[in-house]
Each structure stands twice: as C-alpha cells, then as structure tokens.
Design a protein around this motif. Structure first.
Motif, PDB file in Angstrom:
ATOM      1  N   SER A 146       0.929  -1.198  -0.130  1.00 56.38           N
ATOM      2  CA  SER A 146       0.055   0.080   0.037  1.00 56.38           C
ATOM      3  C   SER A 146       0.737   1.213  -0.175  1.00 56.38           C
ATOM      4  CB  SER A 146      -0.809  -0.092   1.285  1.00 56.38           C
ATOM      5  OG  SER A 146      -0.249   0.312   2.391  1.00 56.38           O
ATOM      6  N   ARG A 158      -5.362   0.283  -8.716  1.00 52.46           N
ATOM      7  CA  ARG A 158      -4.870   1.326  -7.883  1.00 52.46           C
ATOM      8  C   ARG A 158      -3.831   2.358  -8.684  1.00 52.46           C
ATOM      9  NH1 ARG A 158      -4.198  -1.975  -1.811  1.00 52.46           N
ATOM     10  NH2 ARG A 158      -6.272  -2.895  -1.819  1.00 52.46           N
ATOM     11  N   ALA A 207      -2.775   1.631   7.084  1.00 57.94           N
ATOM     12  CA  ALA A 207      -3.371   0.552   6.450  1.00 57.94           C
ATOM     13  C   ALA A 207      -4.267  -0.099   7.238  1.00 57.94           C
ATOM     14  CB  ALA A 207      -2.211  -0.259   5.715  1.00 57.94           C
ATOM     15  N   GLU A 215      -7.991   0.150   6.212  1.00 58.34           N
ATOM     16  CA  GLU A 215      -8.355  -1.104   5.408  1.00 58.34           C
ATOM     17  C   GLU A 215      -9.134  -2.297   6.398  1.00 58.34           C
ATOM     18  OE1 GLU A 215      -5.398  -2.487   2.736  1.00 58.34           O
ATOM     19  OE2 GLU A 215      -5.138  -0.376   1.868  1.00 58.34           O
TER      20      GLU A 215
END
Length: 377
Positions: A81, A110, A219, A223
């Motif tokens: 990420s 992404r 993250a 997420e």
C-alpha cells in the motif's frame, strides 16, 4: 537476548501475577470526556492484546515497529500500500501465487504496476526507472528455493530510491533477519511457521522507519484487515515454541534431502543453496539455516498421483510450516493464479512437488517416502 529467549520472555508483568497475557476482547474503550483521549479507542485502530503481539513480532525481528494482520496476504497488501499512482514494483517470476494474483489483478486498479523478472540477482542499474518504487523479494524463493543476495539487492535498490520488501515466511526471524541486512519492510505469513499448527490465519509486517510505520498503521485502520484479540493471543503462545519447532523441522528437512538426493526415483531436488555454489555461499552469509521446505520432481517413469495417494504422513494440502508435514503441487495449488507461461518462466514445472517438513520422526518420514515411491513405480 537470544531469539529463543525473546520468543518466550518479551512480554512480562501481567495482571494478577499471571504468567500469560490476558485476552482483551473489547471492540470499544471508554475515553476521557474532557479530552476524548485514551490509550485505546476502537479495536480496529488498536487493542491491548494485539499490541502485545506486535511487541513480540518487533522483538523477534529486531525491529522498531510491528503490525499484525488477519492473513499473510493482508500483510502483503498493506506492505504494497506504500505504492502510489504511477509507481512500479519489481518482483521475481517465482513469487508466491497469492502475491502474484494481488499485483496482477488488484494493483493495476490502484494505478500501480508490477514487473516480473526471472532473476532478481541479475538486476542492474539499467533495470530501474524513475517509476520503480519498490522491489519485492522472497529468498529462498517459493517453491524453487532459489537464493538472492539481499545485501547486494538492497544496495542496488536504495541507490535508485527504491524500497526493498522481503517476504521472510520460509526463514522466519529465527533463521534470517532482513531488516539487519538493510531491507525496509519485512512481511510474513504468520499462518505458517509463526503459528505452526495449521489452525490460525495471520500476517505480520515489521519495519524500522517511522514513516513506513505510519503508512502501515494507516493501512490497519483504514482497510481494517487486523488480527482479532483471540487470534493475537493464540499467536503469542504459538511463537513461544517457534525456535524449538523449527530446529526439529530443519533436522527432518536435512534427512529428507539426503534421502531424495540418493534416490534414483527422484529426478531433481531443490533446497536453499542447491542451485549453485554461489547461491549456497550467499545463503550461508545471510541466513543461519536452510529452513524446512524442499521441492523435488519424480523420475518421468513414476506415477505422481500414485505416489501422492500412497503417502501416509504428509497430507496433500496447501500451506507449510506446521508441526505436521504437508506436500503440494504448486502448479495447481499455491501458484495456480499464474499463467502456464509465467510458471514456466519461474521454473515451476507441472511435476514439481513442494514438501514442508513437520516435527515427526525423520525415520518415519523417510520410510513413508520409500513405500510411496515403490507404489509409484
């Protein structure tokens, strides 16, 4: 503190004189109305039990920061990420199938891209572009067990401002510490050796850099792929026996390699350092053992299915690192997400078998392989 001690003694001073930590199952925590502050607020952001596990993970890796995730792929996704729109990551062609699936199908959505190379050890300055943000590496590689020189790769990548992300699942911190060799991010499928009993799904990421730690913390919170308190507690307990388990598993792997190398029914045997003297030298310089995974191919005249069906002890199943031995066919199991051409480029043939050694008695495992080979003739 030696890692055998750190695995057991990192956490101390528990409540009520207990010798194991409590499990805090709360999803939410009371805050100070005057300031809205508190050590903990909501389980997704942080939790006392997960925080204790992350302290252990950091101690094992000799890292400043540790993060626990709900699976190894959640950990890998969090590590990746750090990539932004327009960034590129370089990976080996033989990378784990789940990682291949993520960078092939998810990462492009992404705005980032992946470039696969046959041999990370052959990278030169010319292979790096302004877009190259990271290099993702497994050493030993899964399932070919090829070795890459971590120090050399780190020096090359850092010269171009690229991060080095190491999947250290096969070696664990017991045998290899990539951060000490200059790597920036270390990921592990804690489902494997750290948990060690094929009954827990988890992932781990460790870093030294504060900025990378902030990105991983985001993250986790944004997420939400965090490890539950109950599983965090179970992983704390499992890690305590990691060095002992791995010691026995490695001894078994060495016995199996000796047997397979002397067996006419086996066409090829792969283990860390087996590809060349140079790879053996490099592995010995950056790791303190060969681990407990080997891969091999049967002689062409043998019946692979008959061999697998005849095995009594290794279960025909994905995963690795558990106390029980497991065997799988990577082409159709762990690396099925890859195209046939991608597998061929990675050196993963349809006949390759990957064997993860458990803690059974080596003589029983050898005898089992002998009778299964006889059944396959």
């Amino acid at each position: 503190m030696h890692i055998q001690t750190a695995a057991v003694q990192t956490l101390r001073d528990f409540e009520h004189g207990a010798v194991v930590p409590s499990v805090h199952m709360a999803s939410t925590f009371e805050l100070d109305p005057a300031t809205d502050d508190g050590v903990y607020a909501y389980q997704r952001g942080s939790n006392p039990t997960r925080a204790q596990l992350e302290t252990v993970l950091s101690a094992l890796d000799g890292a400043r920061h540790g993060f626990a995730f709900a699976s190894g792929m959640a950990a890998t996704a969090a590590a990746l990420s750090v990539l932004e729109v327009g960034d590129e990551v370089i990976l080996p062609a033989s990378v784990y199938g789940g990682t291949y699936r993520f960078v092939d199908l998810v990462l492009p959505k992404r705005g980032a891209t992946a470039r696969f190379v046959d041999d990370l050890g052959a990278l030169t300055d010319a292979d790096f572009t302004p877009a190259t943000r990271a290099v993702f590496i497994e050493t030993p590689a899964n399932p070919t067990l090829r070795i890459t020189d971590l120090r050399a790769l780190v020096e090359l990548a850092h010269r171009h401002g690229a991060l080095v992300i190491v999947d250290n699942t096969f070696m664990t911190p017991v045998l290899q510490k990539p951060l000490a060799l200059g790597a920036d991010i270390v990921v592990q499928s804690a489902t494997k050796y750290l948990a060690g009993h094929s009954d827990l799904l988890a992932g781990a990421v460790t870093v030294d850099d504060d900025g990378l730690a902030d990105a991983l913390r985001l993250a986790q919170k944004a997420e939400g792929g965090v490890l539950s308190p109950a599983d965090s507690f179970r992983l704390i307990q499992a890690v305590k026996t990691l060095p002992l388990r791995l010691e026995r598993q490695q001894a078994n792997a060495l016995a199996i390699v000796d047997f397979l190398r002397g067996c006419e029914d086996v066409a090829q045997v792969h283990y860390p350092g087996s590809h060349s003297e140079e790879e053996a030298r490099v592995h010995a310089s950056q790791a303190s053992g060969t681990g407990a995974v080997v891969s091999f191919e049967l002689a062409p005249e043998l019946d692979r299915i008959a061999f697998l069906q005849a095995l009594r002890y290794p279960a025909y199943a994905v995963s690795l690192g558990g106390v029980e031995s497991l065997i799988c066919r990577p082409a159709t199991m762990t690396h099925e997400a890859m195209t046939p051409q991608a597998r061929a480029n990675a050196g993963i043939s349809d006949e390759l078998l990957r064997l993860s050694l458990g803690i059974e008695h080596a003589a029983d495992l050898v005898a089992d392989l002998e009778q299964a080979l006889a059944a396959a003739r």
